[in-house]
Write an enzyme that holds these catalytic residues in place. Structure first.
Site, PDB file in Angstrom:
ATOM      1  N   ASP A  63       0.842  -1.196   0.000  1.00  0.00           N
ATOM      2  CA  ASP A  63       0.000   0.000   0.000  1.00  0.00           C
ATOM      3  C   ASP A  63       0.884   1.255   0.000  1.00  0.00           C
ATOM      4  O   ASP A  63       1.686   1.453   0.908  1.00  0.00           O
ATOM      5  CB  ASP A  63      -0.916  -0.002   1.224  1.00  0.00           C
ATOM      6  N   SER A 113      -7.248   4.094  -1.742  1.00  0.00           N
ATOM      7  CA  SER A 113      -7.067   2.642  -1.744  1.00  0.00           C
ATOM      8  C   SER A 113      -8.357   1.873  -2.008  1.00  0.00           C
ATOM      9  O   SER A 113      -8.311   0.744  -2.497  1.00  0.00           O
ATOM     10  CB  SER A 113      -6.459   2.183  -0.412  1.00  0.00           C
ATOM     11  N   HIS A 355       2.307   8.594   5.144  1.00  0.00           N
ATOM     12  CA  HIS A 355       1.359   9.611   5.613  1.00  0.00           C
ATOM     13  C   HIS A 355       1.920  10.357   6.824  1.00  0.00           C
ATOM     14  O   HIS A 355       1.673  11.555   6.999  1.00  0.00           O
ATOM     15  CB  HIS A 355       0.025   8.965   5.980  1.00  0.00           C
ATOM     16  N   HIS A 393      -1.125   2.695  -5.145  1.00  0.00           N
ATOM     17  CA  HIS A 393      -0.837   4.081  -5.514  1.00  0.00           C
ATOM     18  C   HIS A 393       0.531   4.434  -4.946  1.00  0.00           C
ATOM     19  O   HIS A 393       1.132   3.651  -4.206  1.00  0.00           O
ATOM     20  CB  HIS A 393      -1.904   5.033  -4.947  1.00  0.00           C
ATOM     21  N   HIS A 488      -1.321  10.933  -0.971  1.00  0.00           N
ATOM     22  CA  HIS A 488      -1.013  10.040  -2.092  1.00  0.00           C
ATOM     23  C   HIS A 488      -0.528  10.864  -3.281  1.00  0.00           C
ATOM     24  O   HIS A 488      -0.687  12.080  -3.316  1.00  0.00           O
ATOM     25  CB  HIS A 488      -2.259   9.265  -2.521  1.00  0.00           C
TER      26      HIS A 488
END
Length: 527
Positions: A63, A113, A355, A393, A488
């Protein structure tokens, strides 16, 4: 203008046409390691089987694992092993087939996601924030779900009689794992307490409920089918399965009241009632005690929320398994089925490290993710198992400046021929790795939990790093634009494949093609 051929060029041309070109390659060139290694890579690709049908498929999803994350992770891995780093590979990067994947959602240039994983699981793109439904859905509107549900690769594998598994280091009800089994107008409806009243009264059910009742839901949705339920489920997110009552707290609960459910249901007990010969585990001891050769189904919820970052795993209250250990046990269980299996493995916390603006946590989780792929490779046969490794991503994560070869990837930039850090135009040093946006600079020393950053205000912009050790686990890179969380990115991500059908992973593809790669290999849909 006429081309003038020299005597030398004519000799080379004749040699090439006669198949004697090796004779004109200087010895120092042909004996060079770069040259020989590249020759070996080409030979390995030429030796790939032409078999296109698989017995098993394992889909690995890192992820947030964009291309810059792969590059930085392989360098860090090499440097942790005492090498310069740039020459290193993550194991799956040597898989023979690679493609670039476009990640946008139907309604978004930069995706989330839920939409990206729904594309990989169903073969169609959809909107941001919705799970297991097509683009005709309206996010947050329960009434728009019915009639817009899509079938997933995991459901189709179940219908075909294959064994199935879902693993994540995030909450198992989080967007990526949920997209394998759930249909939801909102990715945030992880348990009933997260849902608006009108959604509950409108007949929609939460994601945790859909996981525990997967077997009966699939049999009611697809008339005439008989499935036996997901065989292996492991991840975090225990709070979404337990009542909001301290009496139901697990031994390693970190909150005063662990559960979030406001409907008084204990879904772990409901799952055990359905599968009494199976095992529900919540810590390292329970995980270790499960025998994949003789045990029934396995349901592991190892944390109240997300599982620990790999670097912070030793600090878990009751202990929890690594991603590679979970992958190993899952395969040992699933390969007992002679018909084959489908397994999805997500490293969810790569995304969370980014993040939080922590390259250290994102990269060390990526390295553990690569170990999980290596374990799967060891336990399976490339003649009958298709392994796909990809991301959903990327992130706004950059590798910048002109650092010399072998410069610590987590360090400040030291240029070729220099020994002191380079200075930017503001007279201060800067790191190779950075973020376009986010909370920005942190110097948390030896802290291994990236989420500790959220306890302090953002500090975007430049800071004097002259006396800061930027290679420590608690350092968070600078960010240009202040945001409560780094975001992202919208660029393509990579896909690496090995095994039957991997030959079709080539070029630049839409993310929805991933499902069709899986389907082609397993023949999930009868034409």
């Amino acid at each position: 203008m006429k081309k003038i051929w020299s005597a030398t060029s004519c000799v080379i041309a004749l040699a090439v046409s006669a198949g004697l070109n090796a004779q004109v390659i200087p010895t120092h060139q042909s004996n060079n390691d770069w040259y020989k290694n590249a020759q070996a890579e080409i030979a390995a690709k030429l030796a790939v089987s032409n078999n296109f049908k698989a017995k098993n498929v394992i889909l690995f999803v890192g992820d947030g694992m964009g291309v810059s994350t792969l590059t930085a992770s392989r360098i860090l891995k090499g440097q942790m092993e005492g090498k310069q780093g740039e020459e290193e590979y993550l194991g799956f990067e040597k898989f023979p087939h690679t493609a670039l994947v476009k990640t946008y959602n139907v309604d978004a240039q930069t995706p989330d996601s839920a939409g990206t994983m729904t594309a990989m699981m169903s073969g169609i793109k959809t909107d941001v924030g919705v799970i297991g439904v097509d683009e005709d859905i309206q996010r947050g509107e329960c009434s728009t779900v019915s009639g817009n549900e899509v079938a997933t690769a995991l459901e189709l594998a179940e219908i075909k009689g294959l064994s199935t598994g879902v693993i994540s280091t995030a909450r198992i009800t989080h967007a990526t794992p949920a997209a394998t089994y759930a249909k939801s107008a909102d990715r945030n409806w992880e348990d009933v307490s997260d849902m608006p009243e009108e959604a509950v009264t409108g007949g929609c059910v939460d994601i945790a409920h859909q996981l525990v009742n997967f077997e009966s839901i699939v049999e009611s949705r697809y008339l005439g089918v008989d499935v036996d339920g997901i065989d292996v489920v492991m991840g975090g997110g225990r709070r979404h399965f337990l009542p909001k009552d301290a009496a139901y707290n697990s031994a390693d609960a970190s909150s005063e009241v662990e559960g979030d459910r406001t409907d008084s249901r204990d879904l772990t007990a409901e799952w055990l009632a359905q599968y009494p010969d199976s095992s529900y585990v919540m810590d390292q001891t329970g995980f270790d005690s499960y025998d994949p050769e003789t045990g029934g189904k396995l349901f592991g919820l190892f944390n109240e929320s997300h599982m620990q970052y790999e670097a912070d795993r030793a600090n878990d209250i009751a202990g929890e398994p690594s991603l590679s250990a979970m992958t190993e046990k899952a395969i040992q269980k699933l390969d007992n089925n002679e018909k084959g299996f489908f397994l999805m493995v997500e490293s969810g916390r790569i995304d969370h490290g980014h993040h939080a603006g922590s390259a250290y946590n994102a990269l060390t989780d990526t390295i553990e993710f690569a170990k999980a792929v290596e374990k799967a490779n060891e336990l399976t046969n490339p003649e009958d198992t298709l392994i796909i490794v990809t991301a959903d991503h990327g992130h706004v994560f950059t590798i910048a400046g002109y650092p010399k070869r072998g410069n610590p990837i987590l360090g400040t930039v030291v240029e070729v021929g220099k020994t002191e850090p380079a200075q930017a135009s503001d007279g201060m040093p800067y790191t190779t790795l950075g973020y376009t946006n986010g909370l920005g600079f942190r110097d948390l020393g030896t802290e291994t939990n990236a989420d500790a950053t959220y306890a302090t205000e953002h500090a975007a912009g430049r800071h004097d790093l002259t006396t800061i050790d930027t290679t420590t686990s608690g350092f968070h890179q600078e960010a240009l634009i202040p945001k409560s969380s780094e975001t992202h990115s919208g660029e393509d991500i990579s896909l690496h494949a090995q095994g039957p059908g991997a030959q079709l992973a080539q070029g630049v593809i839409e993310q929805s093609v991933v499902f069709h790669l899986i389907n082609q290999s397993l023949d999930l849909i009868k034409q």
